[in-house]
Design a protein around this motif. Structure first.
Motif, PDB file in Angstrom:
ATOM      1  N   LEU A 103       0.661  -1.201   0.084  1.00  0.00           N
ATOM      2  CA  LEU A 103      -0.120   0.048   0.164  1.00  0.00           C
ATOM      3  C   LEU A 103       0.937   1.071   0.045  1.00  0.00           C
ATOM      4  CD1 LEU A 103      -2.836  -0.872   2.397  1.00  0.00           C
ATOM      5  CD2 LEU A 103      -2.753  -1.300   0.062  1.00  0.00           C
ATOM      6  N   ALA A 104       0.429   2.310  -0.465  1.00  0.00           N
ATOM      7  CA  ALA A 104       1.034   3.601  -0.640  1.00  0.00           C
ATOM      8  C   ALA A 104       1.063   3.983   1.112  1.00  0.00           C
ATOM      9  CB  ALA A 104       0.356   4.582  -1.254  1.00  0.00           C
ATOM     10  N   GLU A 105       2.330   4.605   1.245  1.00  0.00           N
ATOM     11  CA  GLU A 105       2.238   5.208   2.581  1.00  0.00           C
ATOM     12  C   GLU A 105       2.322   3.995   3.807  1.00  0.00           C
ATOM     13  OE1 GLU A 105      -0.310   8.248   3.178  1.00  0.00           O
ATOM     14  OE2 GLU A 105       0.569   9.579   1.964  1.00  0.00           O
ATOM     15  N   GLU A 106       2.836   2.844   3.539  1.00  0.00           N
ATOM     16  CA  GLU A 106       2.838   1.578   4.250  1.00  0.00           C
ATOM     17  C   GLU A 106       3.938   1.788   5.176  1.00  0.00           C
ATOM     18  OE1 GLU A 106       1.720  -0.630   6.121  1.00  0.00           O
ATOM     19  OE2 GLU A 106       1.401  -2.473   4.893  1.00  0.00           O
ATOM     20  N   ARG A 130      -3.166   5.435  -2.713  1.00  0.00           N
ATOM     21  CA  ARG A 130      -4.372   5.928  -1.973  1.00  0.00           C
ATOM     22  C   ARG A 130      -5.523   6.013  -2.790  1.00  0.00           C
ATOM     23  NH1 ARG A 130      -5.240   6.694   3.516  1.00  0.00           N
ATOM     24  NH2 ARG A 130      -3.011   6.546   3.773  1.00  0.00           N
ATOM     25  N   PRO A 131      -6.780   5.318  -2.464  1.00  0.00           N
ATOM     26  CA  PRO A 131      -7.883   5.546  -3.508  1.00  0.00           C
ATOM     27  C   PRO A 131      -8.562   6.786  -2.728  1.00  0.00           C
ATOM     28  CG  PRO A 131      -8.339   3.629  -1.788  1.00  0.00           C
ATOM     29  CD  PRO A 131      -6.982   4.043  -1.602  1.00  0.00           C
ATOM     30  N   GLU A 132      -9.337   7.711  -3.606  1.00  0.00           N
ATOM     31  CA  GLU A 132      -9.966   8.799  -3.089  1.00  0.00           C
ATOM     32  C   GLU A 132     -11.010   8.325  -2.264  1.00  0.00           C
ATOM     33  OE1 GLU A 132     -10.637  11.608  -6.237  1.00  0.00           O
ATOM     34  OE2 GLU A 132      -8.575  11.940  -6.726  1.00  0.00           O
ATOM     35  N   ASP A 133     -11.716   7.491  -2.626  1.00  0.00           N
ATOM     36  CA  ASP A 133     -13.092   6.925  -1.995  1.00  0.00           C
ATOM     37  C   ASP A 133     -12.814   6.072  -0.697  1.00  0.00           C
ATOM     38  OD1 ASP A 133     -12.177   4.687  -3.242  1.00  0.00           O
ATOM     39  OD2 ASP A 133     -14.136   4.212  -3.901  1.00  0.00           O
ATOM     40  N   GLY A 134     -11.434   5.685  -0.386  1.00  0.00           N
ATOM     41  CA  GLY A 134     -10.876   5.113   0.771  1.00  0.00           C
ATOM     42  C   GLY A 134     -11.284   3.534   0.750  1.00  0.00           C
ATOM     43  N   ASP A 135     -11.417   3.167  -0.607  1.00  0.00           N
ATOM     44  CA  ASP A 135     -11.523   1.643  -0.786  1.00  0.00           C
ATOM     45  C   ASP A 135     -10.533   1.035  -1.328  1.00  0.00           C
ATOM     46  OD1 ASP A 135     -12.535  -1.014  -1.147  1.00  0.00           O
ATOM     47  OD2 ASP A 135     -14.222  -0.337  -2.386  1.00  0.00           O
ATOM     48  N   TRP A 136      -9.642   0.710  -0.170  1.00  0.00           N
ATOM     49  CA  TRP A 136      -8.390   0.043  -0.306  1.00  0.00           C
ATOM     50  C   TRP A 136      -8.618  -1.564  -1.026  1.00  0.00           C
ATOM     51  CZ3 TRP A 136      -3.719   2.106  -0.599  1.00  0.00           C
ATOM     52  CH2 TRP A 136      -3.349   3.306   0.184  1.00  0.00           C
ATOM     53  N   THR A 137      -9.495  -1.844  -0.661  1.00  0.00           N
ATOM     54  CA  THR A 137      -9.796  -3.194  -1.188  1.00  0.00           C
ATOM     55  C   THR A 137      -9.960  -3.137  -2.477  1.00  0.00           C
ATOM     56  OG1 THR A 137     -11.073  -3.898   0.638  1.00  0.00           O
ATOM     57  CG2 THR A 137     -11.270  -5.327  -1.150  1.00  0.00           C
ATOM     58  N   VAL A 153       0.247  -6.624   2.800  1.00  0.00           N
ATOM     59  CA  VAL A 153      -0.861  -5.689   3.099  1.00  0.00           C
ATOM     60  C   VAL A 153      -0.866  -5.895   4.766  1.00  0.00           C
ATOM     61  CG1 VAL A 153      -2.072  -5.571   0.943  1.00  0.00           C
ATOM     62  CG2 VAL A 153      -2.901  -7.185   2.528  1.00  0.00           C
ATOM     63  N   PRO A 154      -1.663  -4.751   5.209  1.00  0.00           N
ATOM     64  CA  PRO A 154      -1.960  -4.768   6.646  1.00  0.00           C
ATOM     65  C   PRO A 154      -3.628  -5.026   6.664  1.00  0.00           C
ATOM     66  CG  PRO A 154      -1.952  -2.468   5.785  1.00  0.00           C
ATOM     67  CD  PRO A 154      -1.543  -3.473   4.828  1.00  0.00           C
ATOM     68  N   HIS A 155      -4.101  -5.309   7.765  1.00  0.00           N
ATOM     69  CA  HIS A 155      -5.421  -5.381   8.017  1.00  0.00           C
ATOM     70  C   HIS A 155      -6.207  -4.149   7.910  1.00  0.00           C
ATOM     71  CE1 HIS A 155      -8.900  -8.140   9.815  1.00  0.00           C
ATOM     72  NE2 HIS A 155      -9.238  -7.422   8.725  1.00  0.00           N
ATOM     73  N   CYS A 156      -5.474  -3.064   8.233  1.00  0.00           N
ATOM     74  CA  CYS A 156      -6.071  -1.584   8.239  1.00  0.00           C
ATOM     75  C   CYS A 156      -4.731  -0.796   7.985  1.00  0.00           C
ATOM     76  CB  CYS A 156      -6.870  -1.272   9.280  1.00  0.00           C
ATOM     77  SG  CYS A 156      -6.202  -1.113  11.030  1.00  0.00           S
ATOM     78  N   HIS A 157      -4.937   0.290   7.219  1.00  0.00           N
ATOM     79  CA  HIS A 157      -3.690   1.140   7.103  1.00  0.00           C
ATOM     80  C   HIS A 157      -3.083   1.930   8.654  1.00  0.00           C
ATOM     81  CE1 HIS A 157      -1.173   4.046   5.271  1.00  0.00           C
ATOM     82  NE2 HIS A 157      -1.244   3.347   4.299  1.00  0.00           N
ATOM     83  N   TRP A 158      -2.002   1.865   8.659  1.00  0.00           N
ATOM     84  CA  TRP A 158      -1.651   2.372  10.050  1.00  0.00           C
ATOM     85  C   TRP A 158      -1.597   3.679  10.440  1.00  0.00           C
ATOM     86  CZ3 TRP A 158       3.381   5.063  11.313  1.00  0.00           C
ATOM     87  CH2 TRP A 158       4.052   5.449  10.000  1.00  0.00           C
ATOM     88  N   THR A 159      -1.726   4.627   9.311  1.00  0.00           N
ATOM     89  CA  THR A 159      -1.846   6.119   9.511  1.00  0.00           C
ATOM     90  C   THR A 159      -3.456   6.699   9.805  1.00  0.00           C
ATOM     91  OG1 THR A 159      -2.425   6.659   7.059  1.00  0.00           O
ATOM     92  CG2 THR A 159      -0.144   6.328   7.668  1.00  0.00           C
ATOM     93  N   ASP A 160      -4.276   5.786   9.334  1.00  0.00           N
ATOM     94  CA  ASP A 160      -5.833   6.333   9.580  1.00  0.00           C
ATOM     95  C   ASP A 160      -6.841   5.193   9.844  1.00  0.00           C
ATOM     96  OD1 ASP A 160      -5.775   5.260   6.811  1.00  0.00           O
ATOM     97  OD2 ASP A 160      -6.528   7.073   5.911  1.00  0.00           O
ATOM     98  N   GLY A 161      -6.303   4.055   9.682  1.00  0.00           N
ATOM     99  CA  GLY A 161      -7.177   2.981   9.828  1.00  0.00           C
ATOM    100  C   GLY A 161      -8.330   2.424   8.649  1.00  0.00           C
ATOM    101  N   GLY A 162      -7.702   3.054   7.354  1.00  0.00           N
ATOM    102  CA  GLY A 162      -8.530   2.566   6.374  1.00  0.00           C
ATOM    103  C   GLY A 162      -8.439   0.981   6.271  1.00  0.00           C
ATOM    104  N   ARG A 163      -9.528   0.230   6.137  1.00  0.00           N
ATOM    105  CA  ARG A 163      -9.640  -1.155   6.048  1.00  0.00           C
ATOM    106  C   ARG A 163      -9.447  -1.977   4.815  1.00  0.00           C
ATOM    107  NH1 ARG A 163     -14.014  -4.096   9.878  1.00  0.00           N
ATOM    108  NH2 ARG A 163     -13.613  -6.191   9.765  1.00  0.00           N
TER     109      ARG A 163
END
Length: 378
Positions: A103-106, A130-137, A153-163
């Motif tokens: 992921l970007a900014e991992e 990083r998707p503009e709509d927050g949909d990493w999946t 990948v993580p389960h959620c992004h470490w900077t903001d919790g994006g799942r």
């Protein structure tokens, strides 16, 4: 089920608001007591038996396996995420021209091993934007194809919790014959995860954040197809027959069964292991699903209050419930976290986000205090 506050179990001053579990969890009294007893035990080495080098670490291995719905044979005891991912990188096959997706900014520990592997094997590390709509999946699934060797990948992004929906991503990864490596450090213990559903090839987690244990005690889950792989070090405990101290000079080529071959040297740490055991027992008693529901109510309150301050948060449907990033257009002043800390309100700044990560020791009053102080600063 919403759990009642558990602040009485933690070493937290009454006037301090700690909304920073993603940085490091406070320590439960039970974990501290286990550590104190363990330190004193080292003063009496004549009480340590050869079997103690195995039984206690095996019990911890079993506790972690229970947490992720796996088998103890698939768990290795490691000191850090970087160690666990180094094991993965030593065993992931990559061909010239193949892609390794992150992921970007991992977090750096989930980038550097793959950069080294790509350089060594002639592959390419690709950061999913990083998707503009927050949909990493969705963003990840659009990038996974027959050129993919690895998705890390993580389960959620470490900077903001994006799942990230690991089940859907895992299905696609297997379709193209790639490897799935998961860094669950910022989720495991607070967000339910079952390795039987996700089917990761490697899953690693540091133990001092959401797993509430001591620093330098981590965990690596390895799928069956990689359990005969190559370890990155060779310590005596990982070898077959190491239980018999009198015959250690009879050098052996075989290993202890399963993922134990990937254990770090001195994995039987007589201080850290009892502390980690105390932490995992309590987490499993609470249950990750109830922890997630409880913390989700708090981060929803954070999100609502942040919106009132004209700050941005990821959509609730796209983020985990235990961690939320508050973004300000134009960014924050460099000293915003320090100013909050001066008021005894603790959060982290990660990227463009103030990262808020509560746990069961927090209440709605803690959230309101953060929002009040934040209002005065922004």
């Amino acid at each position: 089920m919403i759990l009642p506050t558990q602040r009485h179990l933690f070493e937290l001053p009454d006037d301090l608001t700690w909304l920073n579990c993603a940085y490091m969890s406070p320590q439960m009294y039970a974990v501290s007591e286990a550590g104190k007893a363990a330190v004193l035990r080292k003063a009496r080495p004549w009480e340590l038996r050869p079997e103690d080098f195995f039984t206690e670490s095996e019990a911890l291995r079993g506790q972690f396996a229970g947490l992720v719905g796996g088998d103890a044979a698939g768990v290795a005891l490691v000191p850090s995420v970087s160690y666990g991912l180094a094991v993965a990188a030593a065993n992931v096959p990559v061909k010239v021209g193949q892609r390794l997706l992150v992921l970007a900014e991992e977090f750096p520990s989930n980038v550097y091993p793959w950069r080294e592997l790509a350089e060594r094997a002639g592959g390419q590390v690709v950061a999913v934007r990083r998707p503009e709509d927050g949909d990493w999946t969705r963003a990840l699934l659009e990038e996974v194809d027959e050129r993919t060797a690895l998705v890390a990948v993580p389960h959620c992004h470490w900077t903001d919790g994006g799942r990230v929906d690991l089940v859907r991503v895992g299905e696609r990864v297997r379709e193209v014959g790639a490897v799935l490596a998961v860094d669950a450090t910022q989720s495991l213990g607070a967000l339910p995860l079952d390795v039987a559903e996700v089917r990761p090839d490697f899953l690693v987690a540091a133990g001092y954040k959401w797993l509430m244990g001591p620093y330098s005690q981590g965990y690596l889950y390895v799928a069956p197809r990689f359990r005969e792989g190559r370890p990155i070090e060779h310590n005596w405990l990982m070898r077959g027959g190491s239980e018999d101290f009198s015959r250690l000079v009879d050098y052996r080529d075989d290993f202890q069964p399963g993922a134990r071959r990937f254990d770090v040297g001195e994995r039987s740490n007589f201080v850290l292991v009892p502390m980690a055991m105390a932490a995992l027992k309590q987490l499993r008693a609470w249950g990750a699903a109830d922890i997630q529901q409880t913390l989700g109510a708090l981060t929803s309150r954070v999100a609502k209050g942040a919106a009132a301050l004209r700050l941005e948060v990821p959509p609730e449907s796209r983020r985990a419930g235990h961690l939320v990033g508050i973004k300000r257009r134009g960014g924050y002043a460099p000293d915003v976290a320090a100013k909050l800390a001066a008021r005894k309100v603790y959060v982290s700044v990660r990227g463009d986000n103030i990262r808020v990560s509560p746990h069961l020791y927090n209440t709605e009053a803690d959230v309101d205090r953060l929002l009040e102080e934040l209002d005065a600063l922004v």
